[in-house]
Write an enzyme that holds these catalytic residues in place. Structure first.
Site: not given
Ligand code: 13P
Length: 265
Positions: A11, A13, A99, A101, A171, A177, A217
């Site tokens: 992803n 982003k 997601h 976010e 997740e 992150g 992560s």
């Molecule tokens: P990270 O791997 O940066 O923690 O992000 C995970 C994520 O949101 C994948 O969709």
């Protein structure tokens, strides 16, 4: 891991410019040719789908292309939104839905997540439905309850003919992150509960065929241990998916886990 083919998603982003996206596609296309026991999908920003598609096609890559979101209506007055047919037109067959976010930063409501999930399944797309609890919810012991309610809400009254086309990404919001990862045991517990909910919503065989992947992560040094858990069928990778060597190490860990467990491809 039964006979589920591991799934690793990158992803991206809201990152990379056009040149960066093309360069990353080129690197991945070359290096993933031998990773044939797993399914790999990348999720660039909408505006890079065309260039990513062309780059992957030129390299005859097996890497699948995905979009980070779609709007459930086929067309009309929905300023700023992108339809399923539009992303299909650019070669994307996988889509992320719900997601964290989008749920927590953009404020996307559960009924819209349900509409998107249904529209994608009906269109024959692979829907990667993301769920997961916040830190407060985890600390109150509500992880399984939150996952269950997000699943039941998104999948309500849904029939799925092909379980390969629904992927659940667990997740935990606090792990995204942040460099904090769920322990393999904690992640396994959550995944096992998710599979039990899927069995209740659909049936046992369908639940056993749906890939449940972990995100938050994931890095080269923790991927193998996470992926070796019986109900963890791969990962959804954020930050590390922007670094070709890291992403490839994570994909290789998934491939090795699947080989060790005798997954048929
Ligand atoms: P990270 O791997 O940066 O923690 O992000 C995970 C994520 O949101 C994948 O969709």
């Amino acid at each position: 891991m039964a006979s589920r083919r591991p799934y690793v998603g990158g992803n991206w982003k809201m990152n990379l410019d056009r040149n960066g996206a093309v360069a990353l596609c080129r690197d991945l296309a070359q290096e993933t040719l031998t990773l044939d026991a797993i399914q790999i999908a990348i999720f660039p920003a909408f505006v890079h789908l065309d260039a990513a598609h062309a780059t992957l096609a030129l390299a005859k890559s097996n890497v699948m292309l995905g979009a980070q979101d779609v709007y459930p209506e086929p067309d009309g007055a929905f300023t700023g939104e992108i339809s399923i047919a539009m992303v299909q037109d650019f070669g994307a067959n996988h889509v992320l839905v719900g997601h964290s976010e989008r749920r927590h930063v953009i404020g996307e409501p559960e009924p819209l997540i349900r509409q998107k999930t249904r529209a994608l399944i009906e269109a024959g797309m692979t829907c990667v439905l993301c769920i997961g609890e916040t830190l407060d919810q985890r600390e109150s012991g509500d992880t399984n309850a939150i996952n269950e309610s997000q699943l039941r809400s998104a999948l309500r009254n849904l029939t799925i003919d092909d379980p390969q086309r629904l992927v659940i990404a667990y997740e935990p919001v606090w792990a995204i992150g942040t460099g904090r990862t769920a322990t393999p045991d904690d992640a396994q517990d959550a995944h096992k509960h998710i599979r039990a909910v899927l069995a209740d919503l659909f049936d046992e065989n369908t639940a056993n065929a749906i890939r449940i992947i972990y995100g938050g992560s994931v890095k080269p040094d923790n991927a193998a241990e996470l992926f070796s858990q019986p109900d963890i069928d791969g990962g959804l990778i954020g930050g590390a998916s922007l670094k070709p060597n890291d992403f490839l190490s994570i994909c290789t860990a998934a491939q090795e886990t699947s080989r060790a467990e005798g997954v048929s491809t």
